[in-house]
Design a protein around this motif. Sequence first.
Motif, PDB file in Angstrom:
ATOM      1  N   ILE A 174      17.376  -0.608 -10.526  1.00  0.00           N
ATOM      2  CA  ILE A 174      16.226  -1.516 -10.524  1.00  0.00           C
ATOM      3  C   ILE A 174      16.488  -2.592  -9.482  1.00  0.00           C
ATOM      4  N   ILE A 175      15.470  -2.905  -8.707  1.00  0.00           N
ATOM      5  CA  ILE A 175      15.591  -4.019  -7.761  1.00  0.00           C
ATOM      6  C   ILE A 175      14.468  -4.997  -8.032  1.00  0.00           C
ATOM      7  N   THR A 176      14.800  -6.289  -8.119  1.00  0.00           N
ATOM      8  CA  THR A 176      13.728  -7.281  -8.136  1.00  0.00           C
ATOM      9  C   THR A 176      13.706  -7.926  -6.761  1.00  0.00           C
ATOM     10  N   HIS A 177      12.503  -8.020  -6.199  1.00  0.00           N
ATOM     11  CA  HIS A 177      12.379  -8.338  -4.783  1.00  0.00           C
ATOM     12  C   HIS A 177      11.906  -9.751  -4.513  1.00  0.00           C
ATOM     13  N   GLU A 178      12.582 -10.365  -3.570  1.00  0.00           N
ATOM     14  CA  GLU A 178      12.193 -11.655  -3.010  1.00  0.00           C
ATOM     15  C   GLU A 178      11.079 -11.375  -2.010  1.00  0.00           C
ATOM     16  N   LYS A 179      10.611 -12.427  -1.376  1.00  0.00           N
ATOM     17  CA  LYS A 179       9.761 -12.238  -0.220  1.00  0.00           C
ATOM     18  C   LYS A 179      10.568 -11.454   0.804  1.00  0.00           C
ATOM     19  N   GLY A 180       9.999 -10.408   1.373  1.00  0.00           N
ATOM     20  CA  GLY A 180      10.761  -9.570   2.281  1.00  0.00           C
ATOM     21  C   GLY A 180      10.699 -10.048   3.717  1.00  0.00           C
ATOM     22  N   LYS A 181      11.405  -9.323   4.549  1.00  0.00           N
ATOM     23  CA  LYS A 181      11.390  -9.668   5.974  1.00  0.00           C
ATOM     24  C   LYS A 181      10.242  -8.957   6.682  1.00  0.00           C
ATOM     25  N   ASN A 182       9.681  -7.942   6.014  1.00  0.00           N
ATOM     26  CA  ASN A 182       8.631  -7.154   6.648  1.00  0.00           C
ATOM     27  C   ASN A 182       7.241  -7.673   6.320  1.00  0.00           C
ATOM     28  N   GLU A 183       6.386  -7.565   7.303  1.00  0.00           N
ATOM     29  CA  GLU A 183       5.016  -7.992   7.096  1.00  0.00           C
ATOM     30  C   GLU A 183       4.286  -6.995   6.191  1.00  0.00           C
ATOM     31  N   LEU A 184       3.373  -7.516   5.373  1.00  0.00           N
ATOM     32  CA  LEU A 184       2.617  -6.636   4.485  1.00  0.00           C
ATOM     33  C   LEU A 184       1.554  -5.879   5.269  1.00  0.00           C
ATOM     34  N   ARG A 185       1.296  -4.653   4.833  1.00  0.00           N
ATOM     35  CA  ARG A 185       0.223  -3.909   5.494  1.00  0.00           C
ATOM     36  C   ARG A 185      -1.104  -4.210   4.792  1.00  0.00           C
ATOM     37  N   TYR A 186      -2.153  -4.198   5.544  1.00  0.00           N
ATOM     38  CA  TYR A 186      -3.471  -4.386   4.964  1.00  0.00           C
ATOM     39  C   TYR A 186      -4.235  -3.082   5.046  1.00  0.00           C
ATOM     40  N   PRO A 187      -4.719  -2.596   3.929  1.00  0.00           N
ATOM     41  CA  PRO A 187      -5.438  -1.312   3.970  1.00  0.00           C
ATOM     42  C   PRO A 187      -6.755  -1.475   4.717  1.00  0.00           C
ATOM     43  N   SER A 188      -7.111  -0.433   5.471  1.00  0.00           N
ATOM     44  CA  SER A 188      -8.399  -0.447   6.174  1.00  0.00           C
ATOM     45  C   SER A 188      -9.512  -0.183   5.167  1.00  0.00           C
ATOM     46  N   LEU A 189     -10.715  -0.433   5.601  1.00  0.00           N
ATOM     47  CA  LEU A 189     -11.868  -0.175   4.739  1.00  0.00           C
ATOM     48  C   LEU A 189     -11.906   1.308   4.343  1.00  0.00           C
ATOM     49  N   LYS A 190     -11.551   2.156   5.312  1.00  0.00           N
ATOM     50  CA  LYS A 190     -11.537   3.597   5.060  1.00  0.00           C
ATOM     51  C   LYS A 190     -10.517   3.942   3.959  1.00  0.00           C
ATOM     52  N   ASP A 191      -9.345   3.345   4.083  1.00  0.00           N
ATOM     53  CA  ASP A 191      -8.300   3.566   3.054  1.00  0.00           C
ATOM     54  C   ASP A 191      -8.787   3.095   1.683  1.00  0.00           C
ATOM     55  N   LEU A 192      -9.464   1.947   1.685  1.00  0.00           N
ATOM     56  CA  LEU A 192      -9.966   1.414   0.413  1.00  0.00           C
ATOM     57  C   LEU A 192     -11.004   2.333  -0.206  1.00  0.00           C
ATOM     58  N   MET A 193     -11.900   2.846   0.627  1.00  0.00           N
ATOM     59  CA  MET A 193     -12.936   3.756   0.120  1.00  0.00           C
ATOM     60  C   MET A 193     -12.282   5.013  -0.454  1.00  0.00           C
ATOM     61  N   ALA A 194     -11.295   5.529   0.290  1.00  0.00           N
ATOM     62  CA  ALA A 194     -10.602   6.736  -0.177  1.00  0.00           C
ATOM     63  C   ALA A 194      -9.872   6.461  -1.489  1.00  0.00           C
ATOM     64  N   ALA A 195      -9.275   5.283  -1.580  1.00  0.00           N
ATOM     65  CA  ALA A 195      -8.495   4.942  -2.779  1.00  0.00           C
ATOM     66  C   ALA A 195      -9.388   4.828  -4.004  1.00  0.00           C
ATOM     67  N   LYS A 196     -10.618   4.377  -3.776  1.00  0.00           N
ATOM     68  CA  LYS A 196     -11.542   4.225  -4.910  1.00  0.00           C
ATOM     69  C   LYS A 196     -11.839   5.560  -5.579  1.00  0.00           C
ATOM     70  N   LYS A 197     -11.677   6.645  -4.787  1.00  0.00           N
ATOM     71  CA  LYS A 197     -11.939   7.970  -5.348  1.00  0.00           C
ATOM     72  C   LYS A 197     -10.729   8.522  -6.093  1.00  0.00           C
ATOM     73  N   LYS A 198      -9.562   7.942  -5.833  1.00  0.00           N
ATOM     74  CA  LYS A 198      -8.363   8.433  -6.528  1.00  0.00           C
ATOM     75  C   LYS A 198      -8.414   7.973  -7.986  1.00  0.00           C
ATOM     76  N   SER A 199      -7.836   8.782  -8.853  1.00  0.00           N
ATOM     77  CA  SER A 199      -7.946   8.385 -10.255  1.00  0.00           C
ATOM     78  C   SER A 199      -6.778   7.495 -10.666  1.00  0.00           C
ATOM     79  N   ILE A 200      -7.090   6.598 -11.556  1.00  0.00           N
ATOM     80  CA  ILE A 200      -6.061   5.719 -12.119  1.00  0.00           C
ATOM     81  C   ILE A 200      -5.831   6.186 -13.550  1.00  0.00           C
ATOM     82  N   ASN A 201      -4.596   6.457 -13.857  1.00  0.00           N
ATOM     83  CA  ASN A 201      -4.252   6.929 -15.192  1.00  0.00           C
ATOM     84  C   ASN A 201      -4.217   5.731 -16.150  1.00  0.00           C
ATOM     85  N   THR A 202      -5.210   5.660 -17.019  1.00  0.00           N
ATOM     86  CA  THR A 202      -5.312   4.498 -17.901  1.00  0.00           C
ATOM     87  C   THR A 202      -4.750   4.811 -19.286  1.00  0.00           C
TER      88      THR A 202
END
Lengths: 323, 251
Positions: B174-202
Motif C-alpha cells: 500500500i502506498i499513500t501519496h503526497e503531492k507528486g512531481k508529475n503534472e496531472l492529466r486532464y481528460p479531453s471532452l472525447k475521453d469524458l464522453m467515452a467514459a460516461k458510457k463505461k459502466s460503474i460497478n455500484t
Amino acid sequence: MSCILTVIESKNKEIKNSALELLSEARKISSKKNLDNKVIIIGEYEKNNSTQINEFGINSLLIGSTDKISKYSPELYRDSLLHTINELKPEIILFSGSSIGKDLAPRIAANIGYNLVTECIDISIVEDGYEIKRPIFAGKIIQTLRFSKTPIVVSLKSNSFAIEKIEANEISIKQIDVNISKDKKLPILREIIQPQKEVLDVSEASTIVSGGRGMKEPENFKLIEELAEILNAAVGASRAVVDAGWRPHSEQVGQTGKIVSPNLYIAFGISGAIQHQVGMINSKCIVAVNKDKNAPIFKFADYGIVGDLFEIIPELITKLKNK
Amino acid sequence: MNIAVCIKQVPDTASQLKISEDNKTIEDNGIKYGINPFDEYALEEALRLKDKDNTINITVISLGPERVKQSLTKALAMGADEAIHLQTDNSINDCMAIANIITNEIKKKQYDLILFGKKSVDQDNNQVGMIIGEINGIPCISNCSEFVIEDNKIVANREVEGSVEVFEGEFPVIITHEKGKNELRYPSLKDLMAAKKKSINTIDVDVNDNNNSELIRLEYPKKREEGIIIGEDKSAVPELIRILREERKLI
C-alpha cells in the motif's frame, strides 16, 4: 491507577523540540484526571543529554533504544509500542503530528481497536471524558468532538500547544525491549536522501520566509534563502512556484502542501489565495510584502509593506546584518 | 499487475464553506466537488505506470453518495480501467469503519498495489491507508512523493522533515501519496464522453459507524484582525525590524 502514555521522538540522541508540547499537555491531563504520567521514547536517545525532560511531571520514562533503531521503521516502532500498550493499558495515548506520528498512530489505533483523533489543537477534560478540537478543511472549520468512552489515541498538531515547565522531579526510568514480533517480508529502508545542506523544514521551523510568483524567477529565491539564513528560518513557497518547478514540494505551504503555524511568517510576492491562507493563517505573526496594495494577504497579515520586494529584501538583509 | 486507487470526493479546495444552522453540518448548495487532490496524484502515478505497460489494470474505488459517480467517471476518462462505487448516503467519518468497508472490496481481487492519497483535504484524518495496511497485513509506505517498480519490487520515496526516506518493498503493498512531481492529466471532452458510457460497478454498503465520538459543534476559526501597512517602500524596513525585534521579540 490508570495512565496516560505519551510517545515522544528523538533526534541526534536528544528529545525533539516538538516533544515539549506533548509533555506539557500530558502533564496537564495527568494532573487533572489523576493519571499516572508515563512517557515512552523510541529511537536513539541518551538520557544524560537531557535535563529538561525532568520538568514535565513525568512519573516514568520508558526508553526503547538500541542501535537497531537509529532510523524509523513502522513495524519495529509499532511492535515495540504495542507491547508496552498491552502491558500498561493507558486510557489515552498521545502522539506528535510529525511524519513519524502521522504514520505510527493509525497503525497503533488499528491494532488495539481504539479511536484515533488526529491533528488536535485543544484537549479539554469534561465530566464523562474528553472534548477535542481539530481543524477540518485545512482549518476553514474547527470541529469539536466528545469522547465519552476511553481509551483513545490522540495526535497533536505541531505548534498548537504551549510549552509549560514545572519544577524538576525524579523520574523512574526503564529500558524496554524493541523487537518486531511478526516475521514478514517488510519494506526496508534503502537509503536516506539528505539535501546537500541541512535545511529546516517548514513544519518544524519557528520562522518561515516564503516566496510566491512575485519572485518572478527561480534564481531570485537566492534572496529568500539568504534572508532565511540570517533569521534561522525555513524557506517556504506558494503552490504556484512549486507547480512551476521553481521550488520543491517539501517547501509548499498551503492546503496541498504543509499547514504551518510558526511564530513568524514572512510572505514575499504571495497574493494570499484561500489555499495558501489556510496553510499559514495560524502563524503567530504574519508579515506580507507585496507590490499590489489590494492583495488579499494584507487582509490578514499583521504587518504589511506595499512595495518592490527586490528592493525590500536586500534592504532587510543589509539592516539585519548590521544589527 | 492489478492496481487499486482509492479516491474520495471532496469539496474543491477553493470552496468557501458555510456551517449550517444546526452547527453540525456544512451547507451543501453551491459546493463544487472533485477528486481529493492527493488521491488524484496517486491516480496519476498509476496511470503513468500503465502508460509504459498496457497490461496493467487500474481499478478506482470510491465510497460515498450518488455524486461520487462524477469523480469515478473522471477517473475513467483519465485512463482507469474499472470503477467501483461503494454507495452510501450516510456521511462516515470513522476511519476504522471506512477501512473495513474498503477492505471488503479490495479482498475480492488480487491487487498488487493499492494507492491512497496521504489524506483527504476535507476531514484531514490521515489514517485510512495505514489502517487498511494493518488490518490486512499488507505493508504500507506512507507519504510518498514518487515511486517506481524495479525488478518486481516497489521503490518509494517517503517524504519526512528535511529528508527523503527511500523504501524498497515487495508486492502487495500500500502506498499513500503526497503531492507528486508529475503534472496531472486532464481528460479531453472525447475521453469524458467515452467514459460516461463505461459502466460503474455500484455496490450498496452497510455502514457500521463504531466511532465512540460525538460531534458537538462546528465553528469558524477566530478571524485575524486586519493588520497595519507599515509603509510603501524600502523606507519601511527599519520600522518593520524594530517592531519584530522590540515589540514582538520575534527576531
